[in-house]
Structures are given as structure tokens and as C-alpha cells.
Scaffold this active site. Sequence first.
Site, mmCIF file in Angstrom:
data_model
loop_
_atom_site.group_PDB
_atom_site.id
_atom_site.type_symbol
_atom_site.label_atom_id
_atom_site.label_comp_id
_atom_site.label_asym_id
_atom_site.label_seq_id
_atom_site.Cartn_x
_atom_site.Cartn_y
_atom_site.Cartn_z
ATOM 1 N N THR A 149 -8.912 5.879 -1.653
ATOM 2 C CA THR A 149 -10.492 5.448 -1.870
ATOM 3 C C THR A 149 -11.502 6.646 -1.708
ATOM 4 O O THR A 149 -12.422 6.466 -2.042
ATOM 5 C CB THR A 149 -10.524 4.272 -0.875
ATOM 6 O OG1 THR A 149 -10.012 4.726 0.557
ATOM 7 C CG2 THR A 149 -9.659 3.107 -1.309
ATOM 8 N N LYS A 199 -15.010 7.611 -3.427
ATOM 9 C CA LYS A 199 -16.442 7.800 -2.697
ATOM 10 C C LYS A 199 -16.941 9.242 -2.983
ATOM 11 O O LYS A 199 -18.135 9.345 -3.205
ATOM 12 C CB LYS A 199 -16.044 7.766 -1.221
ATOM 13 C CG LYS A 199 -15.664 6.363 -0.511
ATOM 14 C CD LYS A 199 -15.027 6.414 0.941
ATOM 15 C CE LYS A 199 -14.369 5.131 1.062
ATOM 16 N NZ LYS A 199 -13.365 5.296 2.232
ATOM 17 N N HIS A 221 0.936 -1.345 0.124
ATOM 18 C CA HIS A 221 -0.023 0.170 -0.051
ATOM 19 C C HIS A 221 0.814 1.331 -0.004
ATOM 20 O O HIS A 221 0.466 2.333 0.086
ATOM 21 C CB HIS A 221 -1.100 0.244 1.268
ATOM 22 C CG HIS A 221 -1.900 -0.955 1.320
ATOM 23 N ND1 HIS A 221 -3.353 -0.743 0.696
ATOM 24 C CD2 HIS A 221 -2.062 -2.416 1.739
ATOM 25 C CE1 HIS A 221 -4.113 -1.933 0.808
ATOM 26 N NE2 HIS A 221 -3.188 -2.820 1.449
ATOM 27 N N LYS A 257 0.152 14.480 1.518
ATOM 28 C CA LYS A 257 -1.211 14.601 1.076
ATOM 29 C C LYS A 257 -1.406 16.235 0.775
ATOM 30 O O LYS A 257 -2.513 16.724 0.301
ATOM 31 C CB LYS A 257 -2.207 13.977 2.090
ATOM 32 C CG LYS A 257 -2.126 12.624 1.903
ATOM 33 C CD LYS A 257 -3.082 11.857 3.099
ATOM 34 C CE LYS A 257 -2.746 10.380 3.334
ATOM 35 N NZ LYS A 257 -3.711 9.514 2.271
ATOM 36 N N LYS A 293 -9.134 13.072 5.196
ATOM 37 C CA LYS A 293 -7.918 11.996 4.839
ATOM 38 C C LYS A 293 -7.110 12.379 6.276
ATOM 39 O O LYS A 293 -7.107 13.484 6.683
ATOM 40 C CB LYS A 293 -7.134 12.150 3.711
ATOM 41 C CG LYS A 293 -6.837 13.138 3.225
ATOM 42 C CD LYS A 293 -6.114 13.410 1.857
ATOM 43 C CE LYS A 293 -7.103 13.497 0.708
ATOM 44 N NZ LYS A 293 -7.273 12.005 0.013
ATOM 45 N N ARG A 294 -6.320 11.271 6.500
ATOM 46 C CA ARG A 294 -5.123 11.487 7.606
ATOM 47 C C ARG A 294 -4.188 12.609 6.948
ATOM 48 O O ARG A 294 -4.138 13.016 5.917
ATOM 49 C CB ARG A 294 -4.291 10.302 7.654
ATOM 50 C CG ARG A 294 -5.094 9.074 8.387
ATOM 51 C CD ARG A 294 -5.268 9.607 9.753
ATOM 52 N NE ARG A 294 -4.160 9.517 10.421
ATOM 53 C CZ ARG A 294 -3.722 8.521 11.343
ATOM 54 N NH1 ARG A 294 -4.582 7.621 11.900
ATOM 55 N NH2 ARG A 294 -2.714 8.531 12.235
HETATM 56 C C1 F58 Z 1 -3.108 3.714 2.076
HETATM 57 N N1 F58 Z 1 -2.246 3.236 3.171
HETATM 58 C C2 F58 Z 1 -2.756 4.381 0.917
HETATM 59 N N2 F58 Z 1 -1.704 2.882 5.210
HETATM 60 O O1 F58 Z 1 -2.146 5.574 1.626
HETATM 61 C C3 F58 Z 1 -3.778 4.740 0.177
HETATM 62 O O2 F58 Z 1 -3.286 5.573 -1.088
HETATM 63 C C4 F58 Z 1 -4.756 3.401 -0.237
HETATM 64 O O3 F58 Z 1 -5.715 3.827 -1.005
HETATM 65 C C5 F58 Z 1 -4.969 2.753 0.824
HETATM 66 O O4 F58 Z 1 -3.952 2.525 1.589
HETATM 67 C C6 F58 Z 1 -5.776 1.402 0.685
HETATM 68 O O5 F58 Z 1 -5.250 0.710 -0.355
HETATM 69 C C7 F58 Z 1 -2.579 3.227 4.553
HETATM 70 O O6 F58 Z 1 -3.696 3.600 4.849
HETATM 71 C C8 F58 Z 1 -1.586 2.786 6.639
HETATM 72 O O7 F58 Z 1 -2.414 3.395 7.260
HETATM 73 C C9 F58 Z 1 -0.490 2.020 7.106
HETATM 74 C C10 F58 Z 1 -1.035 1.465 8.568
HETATM 75 C C11 F58 Z 1 -0.117 1.000 9.453
HETATM 76 C C12 F58 Z 1 1.416 1.482 9.370
HETATM 77 C C13 F58 Z 1 1.720 1.820 7.998
HETATM 78 C C14 F58 Z 1 0.657 2.465 7.142
#
Ligand code: F58
Length: 804
Positions: free
Chosen positions: A649, A653, A361, A547, A541-542
Site C-alpha cells: 500500500t 501512497k 494478506h 522485501k 516498510k517493515r
Molecule cells: C501486509 N501484511 C502484506 N501482515 O504484506 C502487504 O502486501 C499488504 O499490502 C498489506 O498486508 C495489506 O493487505 C501484513 O502487514 C502483517 O503484518 C501480519 C501481522 C500479524 C502477524 C502476521 C502478519
Amino acid sequence: MLSEAKIQDLVPEPDAAALRRSIEYHLKYTTGKDPSAATLTDWRLAVSRAVRDLVIAPWFETTQRVYTEDQKRVYYLSMEFLIGRLLEDAILNLGLDDKLRSIVGNFDVDYAALLTDEPDAALGNGGLGRLAACFMDSMSTVGLAAYGYGIRYNHGLFRQSFENGWQAEEAEDWLRQTHPWEFERPEAHYPIGFGGAVSVDGAKATWTPAETVLAVGYDTPVPGWRGRWSNTLRLWSAKPEREFDLEPFNRGDYMAAAAPSVLAETISRVLYPDDTTAQGKELRLKQEYFFTAASLADIVRRFLAHHDDVAKLPQSIAIQLNDTHPAIACPELVRLLMDHHGQPFETAFEIARGCLHYTNHTLMPEALERWPTDLMGRVLPRHMALIERIDDHHAKSVKRPESVKILDGGEVRMGDLAFIGARRVNGVSALHTELMKQTVFKDLHELHPERVVNQTNGVTPRRWLYNCNPALRSLLNDTIGETWVTDLDRLEALLPLADDTAFRARFAAAKDTNKRRLADHLKHSMGITLDPTAMFDIQIKRIHEYKRQLMNILHAAALWNAIRQNPEKNWAPRIKIFGGKAAPGYVMAKLAIKLINDIGATINKDPAMAGRLQIVYPPNYNVSMAELLIPAADLSEQISTAGMEASGTGNMKLSVNGALTVGTLDGANIEIGEAVGSDNIFIFGLTAAEVAATRAAGYDPASHIAAEPRLAEILEQIASGAFSPDDPGRYTDLVTNLREHDWFMVAADFSSYWDIQSKIDEAWHDRDGWHRSAVLNTARMGWFSSDRTIRGYARDIWNAGTAY
Ligand code: F58
């Protein structure tokens, strides 16, 4: 395939009287409350249980059918499931909304309040965890035999509030009240070991852990659309082997007496709130091993209950690793096959690899997990030895360059372990998968060119259109029928209606309803007033530097200057809405939050901005808030530095709910742009290739700032304390960083961002044109259903069938 008649049998449409009796029954006999003394939560629990009862029959039926037909099972292992609320989801799924609204009303209970009384299950940080939740919904809806496995954290993602504009965090406690959707499975428990030593006798190794905790399963049924199939989400909770030591208790040492339970329960106590950086924390490694080992033990037990040859595992099961968090699955499965089932190493490794698949990811180096070998060796000594062996085996089986290795500089590189131990490795958008092949996994991809495949993300249309957008849902159902709910491509039937004035007016009215609903909510929760006729410009988003929430707020400040300089111009009235949490240790992200709130306060109190520009940042963005914000958005901000957002994602939405996107050519924005057409999306900024080339050539943000007076002016203002008179130096470092380093290329993209935002202003004034584009966004987003994504995984990766 289930016939319609059979589906009706499974979820018999309960008559209102039966449903009412069931609620009364649960209130009295499950919760133990007299209706006259029942609280809102008591009623919610009773309604939840009455609804839950209705999905039990299809759940049993699915489980039995999968077993008697010996269907291939898919196991989705994820550290995070960002679920949100379940009651309304289940009610709408089963089509009980109208009935329950009236039954609950007749009990003199506020139906809307009852639904929102449920706390969000926030067992995830962001996109990765939410994707897992969408996949659970889709796997059930397409009728794929699947189990989700994860951790039942006592505390999910922290609650965010703002103290004087700064983010403050507080522990979340969703389990304080009974969670009515789960079933504890005390019989499904596995001892999970840590530490200790390994003794070797010839080919046989025996691991004697120093410490053992029990993993106890909690099952939640996950019904597909209209309850026609139901899979299981099994979350593990850590319990002590012994609750309590009597000897220290008798001595009066109560702390020591309770020590075993405190120690064990720490493992599933709290979700790590970091969404990007992989810190080498021992507890995190233990969490990862804990849930992976429990899940594999459960998977192998289920297989062996009806098969006897472990070599056949890959035919019967497929395991998907959601990022590297469960990547310890490879050595763990090898260990089980060797040490418990007598397989030689090579065979064990090939069987394990035949079962395992890994989704990546992120390409960001700081997010790729690495564990110090001494930590790994101390916590999981047998696994450390197996990882060395796997690395060695790989080195011998292919002619690999120096750069390819799992063990590197005293660390275990989990991405490489996951890749080497997997049959298939996938990225989550077309661009991301290409970049994976060109960058992080370049050498591994060259050695194993068949291994990397793409599966562009998707989102469940049930939660993210049908449930969260009742106004648009009814318009769609009236216009094209209801089949789009499980076949989102049907939205294409709306295409000709984009040119139909009457339809556009109804579409616009639905958006207006959603904007008013959000405005009402913010009035009640924050006491602020929003003009629903203004453009709702939303970034949710986070909070992360890549971002670029910073670029968005800089644009707001530049707009503020421009409006003051030219108040007569016909500015499109805008409300910029932000939502999102920063990792508690992420200093720059927390400073960005404070800057948004500081600039927001200045703009919001300027009377010249009334009806023109407003900044809103409701605290504690979560799934439930997303369900209110997304349907109300006119403009969707997807403005990451190109090459850094794996997919996104939220972008999907928002677009399917009729928001127009302003975005860079990053992640799935590219595919969204191809789907909706370049006239219906606002693309700006450097491409991923240009970002890389600019960096390689030696990027100089100062030259971009000098060439863009609007940016130079706001940076001056921020640096001089115009937005922080109480602490003028607050943003000195932030501005210096932008002027001198600017890794995320805000300065390079700012002009292009400003220009596209001016075009958006113009486009807003053409109301018909805007609504036409909004309809076309909804009509052309069908491909981004997670049902399509899951069918892709089933076909290209899992080799598993679907019933629907
Ligand atoms: C997200 N990653 C991507 N990681 O940033 C986003 O582009 C993508 O759409 C989504 O995954 C789904 O594929 C993400 O959310 C984390 O939050 C991890 C959590 C644990 C530590 C490392 C990052």
C-alpha cells in the site's frame, strides 16, 4: 442521502470566537488548568476536545439513522489498527486549519508543535494494520454503516532506536497521557472465559471456564469527509472481574492481592511486534479470542435488541475477518448460536458462515497461523470440540481430497478454518488472489469456486494526499477543484497538464517544498544535511528478507564502487533513504539494518561521495514519519521477490504523491504499472512464474554472482569486513547465505536491478521528462483510493449500501 443543508447543520461551521471559547473551556474545566500554567500537552488536549465536540452530532445522527432504518451493518474485526495521529486529521477533515492556526497562535502556542505533540496510535505492525485504518476512514466517507473492532493495547508497536547501528527496542506508551479521542464504555463489558471444562448433557453442552476476564469497550468516533457521517471504532481493554483480593492483602501479601488484575490486564497490555511469523504463543491465542468473543457478543446483543430471529443474522450483518487473527469467530459464533440460542449445529454453522468473510494478506507458509490442538483444547475446550465438528461436517458435505482439512498433524490450520467458515474469501491484489487460487487454497478453491474474490487494496486520499501534502493539495485545488478528495478518479483531469510547462513547474515546486520540509526535519532530529536537489530514493516498510532492503543497500555499495572508479561521469545525485522496523526476534532482518547503517557510515564519510551518494536511515519509522517521507520521494522502491508481497500500500501512497516506482511485477505493482503506463514506471526482475520455475529447476545463486562482477565485488568487500572493520566476520553468514541459498533471489535479480537503476539515472537528467512522469503518476492513481476498495467490498462481499 444527507442534503448539503443537513450536513451544515450537523457540523455547523463554528465561528472563531466560539472555537476559542470552547478551547478555553476545555483547558479550564476538562483539564483543570489555568492558561498561565498550561503545558503544550494541556493545550493540545483542550484543542482536541474542542474539535472532538464537533463530530459528536454527526456521530449520534449516524448511529440513530442506521438504527431507525435498520441498515445492514458491517463489522471489521482486526487485531491491528495502525492509526497514527488524529488531531490534524480531524482539523483538516472539518476544514478548521486556518481558523485554529490563528486561534492557537493568539494563545501564544506554537501550532505546529501542538499538532506534533500527539503520540502516534501505533496499534499495528505494518500494512495490514494501516489498511484497517484506511478502511475505517473510507467506510465513513462513503457512508457505510460500520464498526471497527480491535484491541486497545496499552503499548503499541515498540520504539526503535539505533545503538551503534543495531536496532534497539523500547516499549511504547501512547496511553501515558490522556487519549482525548476515546470514550470509555463501562456499560459495554463482556466476561470472556478461558480454559475449564465442558459438560455435555444430550445435545446440550455447557462450558465452565476456569478463568474469566472482562472486555471493556472504548469508542472512538470516526468521522467521514467533512464530518458527513461517523462510524465507531470500538477497542477492547481487558480488566479483571475483581480488581483485588482482600484476603491476601490482609495477610500482607500485596502481590497476591493484585494478582487478578495483573493477570487479566496482560491480555491487552502489548501488541505482538511480529509482522510475519505466527508463533504459537498462548497469550496471542488469548488476545485473539478475547477481542473476537467480545466483538461477537456485542454484535449479537445489538442485533437481538431489535430482532428476534437469529436465523436472520446474515441479512442484517456482515463480518469481515482481517486475516486469520479473528478466525476463531467461526466456532465462537457457532457456540453462541448453539449453546445460548438453542440452534442445532448445522443451522448454527450455516448462519455463521452467512455472516463471515475472510481477507488473506499473505501466502508465506510461516505466516499462516496454526495452533497446536492441545493448546487450543486447553485454552478453548468448547471451541476445540466445535472445530473438530466443523472439519467433520465439511468432510461429509463435499468430496474433499486428503489434503483439505482443518486439523492436521496435531494442529489447527486457521487459514482453512477461516476459508471453510466464510461466505467469501478475498485476496488483496489481482496477482495475490490468483496465486491464492493456485497455491495455498488450491484445493479449497476447486471445491468452492465461487468463494474467492479479489479486492485490490487502496489508501485513503485524505491522510495520504490531502493532509500529508499541503503543497500538492493547494496546487490540485487551484487547478481542478476539491472534488478529488472524495472522488480520486477526478485526478485524471490533470492528464493534459502533464504536457503543460507551467503546470509541471508548479508540480515540481510542490515536490521541492516537500523535500525541503523533510530536509529541515532531519536536520533538527538527526543533525544531518540533505541536498534537496538530489534524487530522494526511498524504501519505507517493515524490514523483511522478501522485501529485499538488502538488494537496495547492495546497489548502494555497488554504486559507491562505480562512482569511485568513474568519478567524472555525470552521476545523478542520490540520497537513499530507508525507514522501517524489524521484528525483535528476526535475526536476519536486524542484521540487514546493521548492514545498511555500516555501509551508510562508510559511504557518508567518503568525501568523494559528497553531492553524489548519501545513505539516510532515520530511526523509528511510523505513520507520522511516513507523512513526511512520502510527499518528498522522487523514487519509490518496491522491490520484493515476485510472488511474495501480497499487495503493498506504500507503493500506492508514493505514486499518488508523484514518486516514480522502481519495482518488480509483484502485488499491486502490476496494477499500478497498468494504471500509470509502462513509460512512467521502472519494472525489472523475475516474474512470479519465473521465480517459481527457477526454484523448481534448482536455483544456483553462485552462477549469477559469477556473471555479475559488481555483485561479486561487493560481496567480497562485505565478507572481508570492509564495512565492519571492528568485527570483520559480522557478515560472513549473510554472504554465505547469499552465495549458497539466496531464497529471495537477490543474486538472480541484481543485474536487472542495476540496469534499471542506471536507466533511472538517465531519466533523472531529463528533468522535464521526469516531472511529466511524476504528474502522470498522480493523475492516473485515482483507482487506488480505499473508497474504491470499500465500495468493492460493499458490492461484492457485504451486500451493503453506501449513502454517498
Ligand atoms: C501486509 N501484511 C502484506 N501482515 O504484506 C502487504 O502486501 C499488504 O499490502 C498489506 O498486508 C495489506 O493487505 C501484513 O502487514 C502483517 O503484518 C501480519 C501481522 C500479524 C502477524 C502476521 C502478519
